[in-house]
Design an enzyme around this catalytic site. Structure first.
Site, short mmCIF file in Angstrom:
data_model
loop_
_atom_site.label_atom_id
_atom_site.label_comp_id
_atom_site.label_asym_id
_atom_site.label_seq_id
_atom_site.Cartn_x
_atom_site.Cartn_y
_atom_site.Cartn_z
CG ASP A 81 77.91 -41.61 30.24
OD1 ASP A 81 76.94 -42.06 29.82
OD2 ASP A 81 78.41 -40.35 29.92
CG ASP A 84 74.35 -41.42 28.24
OD1 ASP A 84 74.65 -41.98 29.12
OD2 ASP A 84 74.88 -40.72 27.44
CD GLU A 470 74.74 -35.73 30.79
OE1 GLU A 470 74.15 -36.63 30.33
OE2 GLU A 470 74.94 -34.81 29.80
#
Length: 492
Positions: A81, A84, A470
């Site tokens: 996603d 990670d 991120e």
């Protein structure tokens, strides 16, 4: 071709509650076509499974090849996603729906990138089909224990955390994740309808089955799966919006009145000023309003009115606006990964603008007249900000422009590739030398759009600051459509 111009930068004044136009010398029109190509290339960096020979992001290798084995099924493939190594189907399905919608609305403007868009969609749908068809009566909705994964900083190729398999069923329902999966499969079926009819039919048949499951067995997957999905991707808005969204896409794909009657029976009339992987109300209403505007179908008039109510909550000069803007003009919804809301809302603005332009439609937010150009201008401002027309002159897309985030919160990007360092780093081995360093990431995740700046237009470029640094698939997926829209308008 991006042309150098004397550009007008639109700044939002919180004190005056209005837009100010400031002339800035030496500006340029962003190269939307280059940004579009890179935004799609990003998805190759998020791939799980065995990678094809056509893989262009070559620092990535095969990973997750035993995914599904705990349940004795094959759940290889799909996307990680964000930064990670977990496969969360709820945001992955939304990513797929948005990539598909982008392709349906803007495919003719994509040029050579249309093939890339289809490939990005198919990488997800091949996996989602496995999740839906592997075990009768079950829908698999994720692979990888997020809690153990987040305690590690290791490449996906080295994963040694438990690859738990999560599912929903009649006794443990998940109408939200099932409704979103049905939406993804139905939307993708339209993308492949003419280029691969057999695949399209399989997608649509499966979408109908999954949607029936979502309708028949009501409940939130957050309640069924608990800490496996919360707080990571809790369904905070409940599941009614996914039932609306899934049914809207199935109605679009089938024209079966059953789905329209179901939509009317839901009574999902809540007002909203957001659109995201969690909250689909605004997206469903814009999708349904298409029938009102383009087909002049009065039965869809309530959805047009709801779509315009949403827009009135977004526009900065609207008396009904509930949307904040940074001093540099960026929409600001929430502090954690704000650009996901910017790209998703911008997609709805460009798309509704397109419907308005096709029908010469206008509407009012109080005394503010709203035209298709109103939405187009605000959309362009958001896209241009992301691509570097902002107070920091920083592109928030990795690899686009000369100044972009170098220390993104992403395991694969921040650790040396297998080609450079064949030995595994282990669960915690990557933290000290690579996570906490101020050095730039060794691998460029081309096209990745990060969480973005704070409410004051500041961006620290700090790997440990995941709220801002991120990237995520759903940030990019929603940006693909607006980039194609503007690539078709400005770039030669």
């Amino acid at each position: 071709m991006a042309l150098a111009v004397l550009c007008l930068v639109i700044l939002f004044s919180s004190t005056l509650n209005s837009w100010q136009v400031v002339e800035v010398a030496g500006g340029s029109t962003p190269n939307y076509r280059d940004a579009l190509a890179k935004s799609l290339l990003f998805f190759q960096g998020q791939r799980s499974g065995r990678l094809p020979r056509t893989q262009q992001i070559d620092w990535r290798s095969a990973s997750g090849l035993s995914d599904g084995s705990f349940a004795r099924v094959d759940l290889t493939g799909g996307y990680y996603d964000a930064g990670d190594n977990v496969k969360f189907n709820f945001p992955m399905a939304f990513t797929t729906t948005m990539l598909s919608w982008s392709t349906l609305e803007y495919g003719k403007k994509m040029g050579p990138e249309l093939q890339s868009a289809r490939a990005a969609i198919r990488w997800a749908t091949d996996y989602l089909l496995k999740c839906a068809l592997a075990t009768p009566g079950k829908l698999y909705v994720g692979v990888g224990d997020p809690n153990s994964d987040h305690r590690c900083w290791e490449r996906p190729e080295d994963m040694d955390t438990v690859r738990s398999v999560y599912s929903v069923s009649p006794s443990n329902p998940g109408s939200d994740v099932a409704g979103e999966t049905a939406a993804a499969l139905a939307a993708a079926s339209l993308v492949f309808r003419t280029v691969d009819p057999a695949y399209s039919r399989l997608l649509l048949r499966t979408a109908q089955k999954v949607m029936q499951f979502a309708i028949q067995y009501r409940g939130s997957y957050s309640d069924s799966l608990g800490s496996a999905v919360c707080p990571f991707y809790c369904s905070y808005s409940g599941y009614k919006d996914e039932l609306l969204w899934g049914a809207a896409w199935l109605f679009r794909a089938t024209n079966n009145v059953y789905y329209f009657n179901f939509i009317k029976s839901l009574g999902a009339n809540d007002g909203t000023d957001i659109f995201s992987w969690d909250n689909k109300y605004a997206g469903a209403r814009v999708l349904l309003s298409r029938r009102s505007l383009l087909n002049r179908d009065m039965a869809f008039e309530p959805y047009r009115q709801q779509a315009e109510d949403f827009v009135c909550r977004i526009l900065p000069n609207s008396p009904y606006s509930s949307t904040q803007y940074t001093p540099g003009g960026l929409m600001f919804k929430l502090s954690q990964s704000n650009l996901q809301y910017v790209t998703s809302i911008t997609f709805l603005l460009t798309t509704y603008s397109k419907y308005m332009a096709a029908t010469k439609h206008t509407f009012n937010c109080g005394n503010l007249l709203v035209t298709s150009n109103t939405l187009r201008s605000l959309s362009k401002r958001q896209v241009d900000y992301i691509l570097g027309e902002n107070p920091l002159k920083m592109s928030y897309m990795v690899g686009y422009g000369s100044d972009y985030p170098r220390r993104i919160h992403h395991r694969g990007s921040s650790l040396p590739s297998e080609a450079i360092h064949p030995q595994s780093f282990g669960c915690e081995g990557g933290f000290q030398p690579f996570y906490y360093t101020a050095n730039p990431n060794p691998n460029i995740l081309t096209g990745a759009v990060v969480g973005g700046p704070n409410q004051n237009d500041f961006f620290p470029d700090d790997r440990t600051d995941y709220s801002h640094s991120e990237p995520a698939t759903y940030i990019n997926a929603a940006l693909v459509g607006p980039l194609a829209f503007f690539a078709g308008s400005f770039n030669m």
